[in-house]
Enzyme design. Structure first.
Site, PDB file in Angstrom:
ATOM      1  N   CYS A 276       7.797 -10.367  -5.209  1.00 15.01           N
ATOM      2  CA  CYS A 276       8.124 -11.294  -6.693  1.00 15.01           C
ATOM      3  C   CYS A 276       8.736 -12.559  -6.287  1.00 15.01           C
ATOM      4  O   CYS A 276       8.178 -13.401  -5.184  1.00 15.01           O
ATOM      5  CB  CYS A 276       8.719 -10.677  -7.493  1.00 15.01           C
ATOM      6  SG  CYS A 276       8.443 -10.712  -9.331  1.00 15.01           S
ATOM      7  N   HIS A 360       4.314  -6.223  -8.229  1.00 13.92           N
ATOM      8  CA  HIS A 360       5.707  -5.323  -7.622  1.00 13.92           C
ATOM      9  C   HIS A 360       5.017  -3.773  -6.675  1.00 13.92           C
ATOM     10  O   HIS A 360       4.275  -3.148  -7.906  1.00 13.92           O
ATOM     11  CB  HIS A 360       6.530  -4.519  -8.480  1.00 13.92           C
ATOM     12  CG  HIS A 360       7.272  -5.154  -8.953  1.00 13.92           C
ATOM     13  ND1 HIS A 360       8.726  -5.831  -8.621  1.00 13.92           N
ATOM     14  CD2 HIS A 360       7.277  -6.850  -9.375  1.00 13.92           C
ATOM     15  CE1 HIS A 360       8.979  -6.534  -9.326  1.00 13.92           C
ATOM     16  NE2 HIS A 360       8.903  -7.755  -9.991  1.00 13.92           N
ATOM     17  N   GLU A 362       6.112  -1.112  -4.999  1.00 16.48           N
ATOM     18  CA  GLU A 362       7.087  -0.391  -5.328  1.00 16.48           C
ATOM     19  C   GLU A 362       6.380   0.674  -7.172  1.00 16.48           C
ATOM     20  O   GLU A 362       6.940   1.708  -7.007  1.00 16.48           O
ATOM     21  CB  GLU A 362       8.230  -0.408  -5.258  1.00 16.48           C
ATOM     22  CG  GLU A 362       9.011  -1.248  -7.062  1.00 16.48           C
ATOM     23  CD  GLU A 362       8.247  -2.333  -7.057  1.00 16.48           C
ATOM     24  OE1 GLU A 362       8.868  -2.738  -7.772  1.00 16.48           O
ATOM     25  OE2 GLU A 362       7.986  -3.242  -5.952  1.00 16.48           O
TER      26      GLU A 362
END
Length: 383
Positions: A276, A360, A362
């Site tokens: 990001c 993202h 994650e």
């Protein structure tokens, strides 16, 4: 039949509004902290995961409008927190409900109030989303204090606010000092032999640290930590985290990344991964430029194509700026693109051990399609 008169009376007493800089007004009912705020209005299309959204530091300075119809039904709990606090300016929702879930320890209303964040419910979020889609993200004023105020005055305050462009919000949300991330109370004796990853905290989410800690020791450092201090730790890899606002406002970060990558010719490069804001900063360090998107990418359902494999990943995203395709230097190769608007979603350096993605992986909240990127970083650092 239930008597709603007392509820309606209480809601009238908590009448509130969100007014955009262009004068458009959205009315609703105040909840959370009763504090008026300035911020930038954006919308998030995720259908769940509101607590992870609330605790994402990348939302610093923003009013987050959640497009899903109902918020609050599963409450909040300590296990789903993604940072040390709440950094968003405020929350905008359609319907706010009381929690009914065994994991819940607190309502959204109480959680926001305790953390000093205002909210407004009863808003026509669909109309707000369409307005932002057509006219772009806007500076806004959220009036929840209960004091008499003309919305036109709120619009003037929004117009006078400096906004997020050119502002370094990463330094505001970053940690104050170094710390080692420990995902559990105990650590195996062999952990000292694991590779060391130093994470620059521009607004890092906890689940990113968990993914890194699965294969490495992780030391988190403040956003303005000099590269020489990182090099002194002799890390096997450097990670550039997510974060809020304008990447062009962090020239110190780009300079440190150039040093980490050895672009000055004075040092050997350290394997590096960015997510990001970290992706944008790595790109800037290599010579690219960034620009603002009309209304940003915020949600858990953005399709991204991996150009190497041809696979399409459904991704979680949260950013208002993007790397500009026309500015891409020869040393960077585009690896991923957004299938909605064809913006750059990933790059890798052609000769140095460095890569980054705009989205993202994650996945907190969001799908798990992109978790392979952490394994790619593990292999890059020899873990």
């Amino acid at each position: 039949m239930q008597d709603y008169s007392e509820k309606w009376k209480a809601e009238r007493e908590r009448a509130a509004f969100l007014v955009l800089a262009d004068g458009t007004v959205f009315r609703g009912v105040a909840f959370g902290a009763r504090q008026d705020r300035l911020g930038e209005a954006v919308f998030n299309t995720g259908m769940s995961g509101y607590q992870e959204i609330l605790t994402d530091p990348s939302y610093a300075g923003q009013f987050v409008a959640l497009t899903t119809a109902e918020i609050g039904n599963y409450g909040v709990n300590p296990e789903d927190v993604e940072s040390r606090g709440l950094f968003l300016s405020g929350l905008v929702v359609n319907d706010l409900t009381e929690p009914s879930n065994y994991r819940s320890t607190e309502s959204v209303d109480a959680y926001l109030a305790r953390n000093g964040v205002p909210g407004i419910y009863g808003v026509d979020v669909r109309a707000l989303t369409l307005h932002l889609r057509d006219h772009g993200s806007q500076r806004a004023w959220l009036h929840v204090s209960g004091e008499p105020m003309d919305p036109a005055e709120g619009a003037k305050r929004a117009q006078a606010w400096e906004g997020l462009d050119g502002q370094d919000y990463a330094a505001k949300v970053s940690c104050a000092e170094f710390y080692e991330f420990a995902p559990c109370r105990s650590r195996a004796p062999e952990s000292a032999k694991r590779p060391l990853v130093v994470c620059y905290d521009f607004g890092v989410k906890t689940n990113i640290l968990r993914n890194l800690a699965a294969f490495a020791r992780v030391v988190v450092v403040p956003a303005k930590t000099p590269a020489e201090s990182v090099r002194a730790m002799k890390p096997d890899g450097v990670f550039l985290s997510n974060g809020p606002a304008d990447p062009a406002a962090l020239p110190y970060a780009a300079a440190n990344i150039r040093d980490i990558l050895g672009l000055d010719g004075k040092h050997a490069p350290i394997p590096t991964m960015g997510i990001c804001l970290g992706h944008q900063l790595l790109s800037i360090a290599c010579g690219a430029k960034t620009g603002r998107l009309k209304f940003g990418h915020h949600g858990c359902n953005h399709p991204v194509k991996n150009l190497a494999t041809g696979h399409v990943e459904i991704t979680s995203q949260n950013h208002n700026f993007a790397v500009q395709d026309a500015s891409m230097p020869d040393c960077l190769e585009v690896t991923h693109v957004n299938l909605n608007d064809h913006t750059i979603e990933g790059v890798r350096h052609r000769t140095l051990p460095a890569f980054s993605v705009q989205y993202h992986p994650e996945s907190c909240p969001g799908p798990h399609d992109s978790k392979y990127l952490f394994d790619a970083f593990r292999k890059l650092i020899g873990g």
